[in-house]
Design a protein around this motif. Structure first.
Motif, PDB file in Angstrom:
ATOM      1  N   ALA A 269      55.976  58.098  95.152  1.00 47.67           N
ATOM      2  CA  ALA A 269      54.748  57.297  95.219  1.00 47.67           C
ATOM      3  C   ALA A 269      53.502  58.170  95.147  1.00 47.67           C
ATOM      4  N   MET A 270      52.403  57.562  94.711  1.00 43.87           N
ATOM      5  CA  MET A 270      51.096  58.212  94.778  1.00 43.87           C
ATOM      6  C   MET A 270      50.070  57.155  95.184  1.00 43.87           C
ATOM      7  N   GLN A 271      48.974  57.586  95.753  1.00 41.05           N
ATOM      8  CA  GLN A 271      47.947  56.618  96.126  1.00 41.05           C
ATOM      9  C   GLN A 271      46.564  57.202  95.932  1.00 41.05           C
ATOM     10  N   ALA A 272      45.562  56.301  95.942  1.00 38.02           N
ATOM     11  CA  ALA A 272      44.176  56.750  95.765  1.00 38.02           C
ATOM     12  C   ALA A 272      43.267  55.980  96.716  1.00 38.02           C
ATOM     13  N   THR A 273      42.274  56.688  97.249  1.00 40.12           N
ATOM     14  CA  THR A 273      41.195  56.026  97.988  1.00 40.12           C
ATOM     15  C   THR A 273      39.950  56.157  97.118  1.00 40.12           C
ATOM     16  N   HIS A 274      39.636  55.087  96.386  1.00 40.36           N
ATOM     17  CA  HIS A 274      38.524  55.151  95.433  1.00 40.36           C
ATOM     18  C   HIS A 274      37.180  55.121  96.154  1.00 40.36           C
ATOM     19  N   VAL A 275      37.133  54.345  97.242  1.00 33.58           N
ATOM     20  CA  VAL A 275      35.868  54.188  97.976  1.00 33.58           C
ATOM     21  C   VAL A 275      35.992  55.017  99.249  1.00 33.58           C
TER      22      VAL A 275
ATOM     23  N   CYS B  82      57.341  55.421 100.995  1.00 33.76           N
ATOM     24  CA  CYS B  82      56.173  55.700 100.137  1.00 33.76           C
ATOM     25  C   CYS B  82      55.237  56.681 100.847  1.00 33.76           C
ATOM     26  N   ASP B  83      54.963  56.429 102.120  1.00 37.91           N
ATOM     27  CA  ASP B  83      54.071  57.331 102.903  1.00 37.91           C
ATOM     28  C   ASP B  83      54.623  58.753 102.895  1.00 37.91           C
ATOM     29  N   LYS B  84      55.931  58.856 103.114  1.00 41.34           N
ATOM     30  CA  LYS B  84      56.558  60.186 103.170  1.00 41.34           C
ATOM     31  C   LYS B  84      56.470  60.868 101.798  1.00 41.34           C
ATOM     32  N   SER B  85      56.733  60.114 100.765  1.00 37.96           N
ATOM     33  CA  SER B  85      56.668  60.669  99.412  1.00 37.96           C
ATOM     34  C   SER B  85      55.254  61.166  99.102  1.00 37.96           C
TER      35      SER B  85
END
Ligand code: NAD
Length: 403
Positions: free
Chosen positions: A210-216, A387-390
């Protein structure tokens, strides 16, 4: 017919919607086995109290209001519409008090609490435990489940799950943007998609990346604690009641995963910053001999490509309007008419009542569109924890390592 005294915890957006849902069952559904009777609503402030009383609840206000509502002798059933991190304490107290429990999604703000909640729910045999994965109530999804599980199209090859909303960009801070309250797009939207994947196919991810983004990076928050928590009911605040704070949750997440015995692969894509997509919750499921597509923007329809005919000239897409009783047993009245989000909230309550009726009679609850149990919702939490761990380790994670 039996009555059931229902109480609701939290009177923000979902609390208000529930008023409509319980009222929608009363009188209208000839096949409702039990009739809900509106009881108490726990409210955070006087604004919410006024709304709850307007809608027919006995309102109790204040930080301990939820505890009081659970303790009432004439509360048979507790409906938890609180922010995610508040689900745990409310659900545990309600089970201990012997009540039926209906809880909003995601089940919990973290894995440990989710596990305790599922264990407790399993131990409370005569009590309902149900989680509001509301998209199980869409007749098109009920039909998709039937099709996928019939084996007609063979083995699942690929699952593309997505849930896009567009309200996040420029929105003020609220509990939805705070980790401590269980905020973030992954839990908010990804939980729905993961439940839908399991509901339709019976499969869950077994390994993922998984990957994530904080745009704001920063948002404008109301200064007072109570008003931060709710998007509604706190009334207008002066401009200088706001402060700028950092955001500590994801706005968007992407996941690649393998399913089952590695025979199928999939992706999950969620965001709250998709301009023009207000509630685009959907999927594309590709099987050996067919494809099933759904998007909530056109929730009455299921698109199906059928490649089972011997004659290839007969292969093709159908856009099936699922607004008739043959696609689900929620059309007790107005068979053939289009439905919307409000209708499925009513069907959610109806399904809970059917499950409680089975418990009361001591018979097995059977449905073509079963409720999501706390155990089902805990399994969603396991995938979110993977997902968090990944993301933290920038690596692939096996679900067997998340218990
Ligand atoms: N199933 C769905 O389709 C769906 C849709 C939206 C929201 N939800 C879920 O419903 C739940 C509530 O969301 P909402 O949109 O109604 O939020 P909201 O902010 O509009 O309302 C939350 C309510 O809880 C109260 N509250 C906040 N913190 C509290 C605390 N610590 N103790 C007691 N009361 C508290 C607020 O004052 C308010 O009454 C969340 O879990 C959310 O994920 C589900």
């Amino acid at each position: 017919m039996d009555n059931l005294n229902v109480s609701v915890l939290g009177y923000g957006m979902m609390g208000v919607i529930r008023s409509l849902a319980y009222r929608g069952v009363v009188g209208y559904f000839k096949n409702a086995p039990i009739q809900p009777v509106l009881g108490y609503a726990s409210c955070w402030n006087d604004g919410e109290k006024a709304m709850a009383e307007r809608d027919g609840w006995k309102a109790i206000v204040g930080p301990d209001a939820s505890k009081e509502v659970i303790a009432k002798a004439d509360t048979d059933y507790v409906d938890i519409c609180l922010p995610n991190a508040a689900h745990y304490a409310a659900a545990m107290a309600a089970f201990d008090a012997g009540k039926h429990v209906f809880c909003e999604k995601p089940l919990s703000a973290n894995l440990e609490q989710g596990r305790e909640m599922a264990d407790k729910a399993d131990a409370c045999k005569g009590q309902l435990n149900s989680v509001n994965f509301i998209y199980r109530r869409v007749p098109a999804n009920v039909y998709a489940r039937k099709l996928a599980r019939s084996g007609k199209f063979g083995r699942l090859i690929e699952a593309r799950m997505f849930y896009n909303q567009g309200w996040g960009w420029g929105a003020d801070g609220s509990w939805r943007f705070e980790k401590s309250h269980g905020g973030g797009a992954a839990g908010d939207l990804g939980s729905h998609s993961l439940d839908m994947l399991y509901y339709i196919t019976g499969l869950r991810p077994i390994e993922l990346c998984a990957m994530q983004a904080t745009h704001v990076k920063q948002r404008k928050w109301k200064k007072t604690f109570a008003s931060q928590l709710s998007n509604m009911g706190a009334g207008q605040q002066a401009q200088d009641d706001f402060e700028i704070r950092d955001c500590d949750v994801d706005d968007a997440m992407r996941v690649m995963f393998t399913l089952d015995d590695n025979s199928a692969i999939g992706t999950l894509s969620v965001t709250r910053n998709a301009c023009g997509s207000e509630n685009q919750n959907g999927y594309e499921l590709r099987f050996e001999k067919g494809t099933i597509k759904f998007c909530f923007d056109e929730m009455n329809y299921l698109e199906v490509f059928d490649k089972t005919a011997e004659d290839p000239q007969l292969w093709g897409w159908s856009k099936i309007c699922t607004n008739r009783a043959v696609y689900g047993n929620y059309f007790d009245f107005a068979d053939g008419h289009m439905i919307g989000y409000r209708d499925i909230t009513v069907y959610g309550i109806l399904e809970n009542l059917r499950a409680i009726d089975a418990l009361n009679k001591g018979v097995a609850y059977e449905s073509e569109s079963p409720i999501a149990t706390f155990r089902d919702a805990f399994n969603v939490q396991r995938t979110l924890a993977a997902c968090d761990k990944s993301i933290a380790e920038r690596s692939w994670v096996k679900l067997e390592d998340i218990q």
